[in-house]
Design a protein around this motif. Sequence first.
Motif, PDB file in Angstrom:
ATOM      1  N   SER A  41     -71.577  93.479   5.041  1.00 23.13           N
ATOM      2  CA  SER A  41     -71.580  92.680   3.815  1.00 23.13           C
ATOM      3  C   SER A  41     -70.169  92.425   3.270  1.00 23.13           C
ATOM      4  O   SER A  41     -70.001  91.638   2.344  1.00 23.13           O
ATOM      5  CB  SER A  41     -72.428  93.365   2.737  1.00 23.13           C
ATOM      6  OG  SER A  41     -71.818  94.574   2.340  1.00 23.13           O
ATOM      7  N   VAL A  42     -69.160  93.074   3.833  1.00 25.07           N
ATOM      8  CA  VAL A  42     -67.790  92.909   3.348  1.00 25.07           C
ATOM      9  C   VAL A  42     -67.255  91.551   3.784  1.00 25.07           C
ATOM     10  O   VAL A  42     -67.430  91.137   4.935  1.00 25.07           O
ATOM     11  CB  VAL A  42     -66.882  94.034   3.895  1.00 25.07           C
ATOM     12  CG1 VAL A  42     -65.431  93.791   3.526  1.00 25.07           C
ATOM     13  CG2 VAL A  42     -67.353  95.379   3.390  1.00 25.07           C
ATOM     14  N   ASN A  43     -66.604  90.866   2.868  1.00 19.03           N
ATOM     15  CA  ASN A  43     -66.010  89.564   3.176  1.00 19.03           C
ATOM     16  C   ASN A  43     -64.720  89.794   3.972  1.00 19.03           C
ATOM     17  O   ASN A  43     -63.760  90.379   3.461  1.00 19.03           O
ATOM     18  CB  ASN A  43     -65.711  88.805   1.890  1.00 19.03           C
ATOM     19  CG  ASN A  43     -65.134  87.433   2.178  1.00 19.03           C
ATOM     20  OD1 ASN A  43     -65.029  87.017   3.322  1.00 19.03           O
ATOM     21  ND2 ASN A  43     -64.780  86.724   1.125  1.00 19.03           N
ATOM     22  N   THR A  44     -64.701  89.342   5.202  1.00 17.75           N
ATOM     23  CA  THR A  44     -63.524  89.524   6.057  1.00 17.75           C
ATOM     24  C   THR A  44     -62.815  88.207   6.336  1.00 17.75           C
ATOM     25  O   THR A  44     -61.970  88.152   7.237  1.00 17.75           O
ATOM     26  CB  THR A  44     -63.935  90.177   7.394  1.00 17.75           C
ATOM     27  OG1 THR A  44     -64.915  89.362   8.029  1.00 17.75           O
ATOM     28  CG2 THR A  44     -64.461  91.581   7.187  1.00 17.75           C
ATOM     29  N   ASP A  45     -63.113  87.190   5.546  1.00 10.88           N
ATOM     30  CA  ASP A  45     -62.428  85.913   5.735  1.00 10.88           C
ATOM     31  C   ASP A  45     -60.931  86.108   5.484  1.00 10.88           C
ATOM     32  O   ASP A  45     -60.522  86.706   4.499  1.00 10.88           O
ATOM     33  CB  ASP A  45     -62.972  84.862   4.759  1.00 10.88           C
ATOM     34  CG  ASP A  45     -64.396  84.453   5.100  1.00 10.88           C
ATOM     35  OD1 ASP A  45     -64.829  84.740   6.237  1.00 10.88           O
ATOM     36  OD2 ASP A  45     -65.057  83.876   4.217  1.00 10.88           O
ATOM     37  N   GLY A  46     -60.128  85.608   6.371  1.00 11.52           N
ATOM     38  CA  GLY A  46     -58.691  85.695   6.217  1.00 11.52           C
ATOM     39  C   GLY A  46     -58.090  87.010   6.693  1.00 11.52           C
ATOM     40  O   GLY A  46     -56.884  87.199   6.620  1.00 11.52           O
ATOM     41  N   VAL A  47     -58.917  87.929   7.155  1.00 10.78           N
ATOM     42  CA  VAL A  47     -58.401  89.211   7.652  1.00 10.78           C
ATOM     43  C   VAL A  47     -58.050  89.042   9.125  1.00 10.78           C
ATOM     44  O   VAL A  47     -58.886  88.629   9.930  1.00 10.78           O
ATOM     45  CB  VAL A  47     -59.430  90.344   7.478  1.00 10.78           C
ATOM     46  CG1 VAL A  47     -58.914  91.639   8.090  1.00 10.78           C
ATOM     47  CG2 VAL A  47     -59.766  90.522   6.008  1.00 10.78           C
ATOM     48  N   VAL A  48     -56.815  89.357   9.459  1.00 11.53           N
ATOM     49  CA  VAL A  48     -56.365  89.218  10.847  1.00 11.53           C
ATOM     50  C   VAL A  48     -56.853  90.429  11.641  1.00 11.53           C
ATOM     51  O   VAL A  48     -56.646  91.572  11.220  1.00 11.53           O
ATOM     52  CB  VAL A  48     -54.824  89.129  10.907  1.00 11.53           C
ATOM     53  CG1 VAL A  48     -54.352  89.017  12.340  1.00 11.53           C
ATOM     54  CG2 VAL A  48     -54.337  87.962  10.069  1.00 11.53           C
ATOM     55  N   PRO A  49     -57.503  90.200  12.782  1.00  7.91           N
ATOM     56  CA  PRO A  49     -57.959  91.334  13.603  1.00  7.91           C
ATOM     57  C   PRO A  49     -56.778  92.175  14.078  1.00  7.91           C
ATOM     58  O   PRO A  49     -55.702  91.654  14.372  1.00  7.91           O
ATOM     59  CB  PRO A  49     -58.644  90.655  14.794  1.00  7.91           C
ATOM     60  CG  PRO A  49     -58.931  89.276  14.357  1.00  7.91           C
ATOM     61  CD  PRO A  49     -57.893  88.922  13.345  1.00  7.91           C
ATOM     62  N   MET A  50     -57.004  93.486  14.131  1.00  5.74           N
ATOM     63  CA  MET A  50     -55.936  94.394  14.550  1.00  5.74           C
ATOM     64  C   MET A  50     -56.278  94.964  15.927  1.00  5.74           C
ATOM     65  O   MET A  50     -57.440  95.190  16.249  1.00  5.74           O
ATOM     66  CB  MET A  50     -55.822  95.563  13.577  1.00  5.74           C
ATOM     67  CG  MET A  50     -55.478  95.157  12.180  1.00  5.74           C
ATOM     68  SD  MET A  50     -55.244  96.585  11.087  1.00  5.74           S
ATOM     69  CE  MET A  50     -56.769  97.454  11.245  1.00  5.74           C
ATOM     70  N   ALA A  51     -55.245  95.229  16.720  1.00 10.74           N
ATOM     71  CA  ALA A  51     -55.462  95.892  17.999  1.00 10.74           C
ATOM     72  C   ALA A  51     -55.531  97.398  17.818  1.00 10.74           C
ATOM     73  O   ALA A  51     -56.142  98.117  18.607  1.00 10.74           O
ATOM     74  CB  ALA A  51     -54.346  95.532  18.972  1.00 10.74           C
ATOM     75  N   HIS A  52     -54.910  97.896  16.756  1.00 14.04           N
ATOM     76  CA  HIS A  52     -54.884  99.335  16.497  1.00 14.04           C
ATOM     77  C   HIS A  52     -54.803  99.541  14.986  1.00 14.04           C
ATOM     78  O   HIS A  52     -54.018  98.878  14.314  1.00 14.04           O
ATOM     79  CB  HIS A  52     -53.650  99.950  17.183  1.00 14.04           C
ATOM     80  CG  HIS A  52     -53.698 101.429  17.252  1.00 14.04           C
ATOM     81  ND1 HIS A  52     -53.360 102.228  16.209  1.00 14.04           N
ATOM     82  CD2 HIS A  52     -54.071 102.257  18.258  1.00 14.04           C
ATOM     83  CE1 HIS A  52     -53.506 103.502  16.555  1.00 14.04           C
ATOM     84  NE2 HIS A  52     -53.930 103.540  17.798  1.00 14.04           N
ATOM     85  N   PRO A  53     -55.597 100.445  14.423  1.00 11.50           N
ATOM     86  CA  PRO A  53     -55.601 100.597  12.964  1.00 11.50           C
ATOM     87  C   PRO A  53     -54.319 101.181  12.387  1.00 11.50           C
ATOM     88  O   PRO A  53     -54.058 101.038  11.203  1.00 11.50           O
ATOM     89  CB  PRO A  53     -56.790 101.528  12.708  1.00 11.50           C
ATOM     90  CG  PRO A  53     -56.989 102.247  13.981  1.00 11.50           C
ATOM     91  CD  PRO A  53     -56.563 101.310  15.067  1.00 11.50           C
ATOM     92  N   LEU A  54     -53.511 101.846  13.186  1.00 13.35           N
ATOM     93  CA  LEU A  54     -52.290 102.472  12.678  1.00 13.35           C
ATOM     94  C   LEU A  54     -51.046 101.669  13.010  1.00 13.35           C
ATOM     95  O   LEU A  54     -49.937 102.130  12.822  1.00 13.35           O
ATOM     96  CB  LEU A  54     -52.158 103.896  13.243  1.00 13.35           C
ATOM     97  CG  LEU A  54     -53.311 104.830  12.896  1.00 13.35           C
ATOM     98  CD1 LEU A  54     -53.103 106.184  13.559  1.00 13.35           C
ATOM     99  CD2 LEU A  54     -53.459 104.985  11.397  1.00 13.35           C
ATOM    100  N   ASP A  55     -51.216 100.490  13.552  1.00 17.25           N
ATOM    101  CA  ASP A  55     -50.103  99.632  13.912  1.00 17.25           C
ATOM    102  C   ASP A  55     -49.126 100.383  14.831  1.00 17.25           C
ATOM    103  O   ASP A  55     -47.910 100.279  14.701  1.00 17.25           O
ATOM    104  CB  ASP A  55     -49.377  99.110  12.669  1.00 17.25           C
ATOM    105  CG  ASP A  55     -48.539  97.871  12.984  1.00 17.25           C
ATOM    106  OD1 ASP A  55     -48.858  97.188  13.963  1.00 17.25           O
ATOM    107  OD2 ASP A  55     -47.567  97.629  12.253  1.00 17.25           O
ATOM    108  N   ALA A  56     -49.671 101.175  15.728  1.00 12.83           N
ATOM    109  CA  ALA A  56     -48.857 101.966  16.650  1.00 12.83           C
ATOM    110  C   ALA A  56     -48.441 101.117  17.847  1.00 12.83           C
ATOM    111  O   ALA A  56     -49.095 100.142  18.200  1.00 12.83           O
ATOM    112  CB  ALA A  56     -49.640 103.176  17.138  1.00 12.83           C
ATOM    113  N   VAL A  57     -47.363 101.530  18.457  1.00 14.96           N
ATOM    114  CA  VAL A  57     -46.866 100.857  19.651  1.00 14.96           C
ATOM    115  C   VAL A  57     -47.055 101.796  20.832  1.00 14.96           C
ATOM    116  O   VAL A  57     -46.660 102.965  20.780  1.00 14.96           O
ATOM    117  CB  VAL A  57     -45.372 100.500  19.496  1.00 14.96           C
ATOM    118  CG1 VAL A  57     -44.841  99.868  20.759  1.00 14.96           C
ATOM    119  CG2 VAL A  57     -45.189  99.583  18.302  1.00 14.96           C
TER     120      VAL A  57
END
Length: 93
Positions: A41-57
């Motif tokens: 039910s959360v509005n995710t319009d405009g949310v960019v998909p992430m490859a990793h939740p911690l933005d790790a490399v």
Amino acid sequence: MNPSDIEKLAHLARLEISAETIEQTAKSITEVLALVDQLSSVNTDGVVPMAHPLDAVQRLRADDINETNQRDAFQQIAPATEDGLYLVPKVID
């Protein structure tokens, strides 16, 4: 989800589930489904998909061959080979 649904699912999956566990399982699955509904039910319009939740490399190693080819040695000990391929018995009709 009610206990009769759990019994039906257990039967279809060929799982044995005790009477004591049915009620608890129905409650747990109902909670998980409620969480999925809440997330959906959360509005995710405009949310960019992430490859990793911690933005790790991720560190990557060089794509180099570092082992010797041992195909001939492995094929000599295999039960059956043909033209460089491993032959396996048919298990599904």
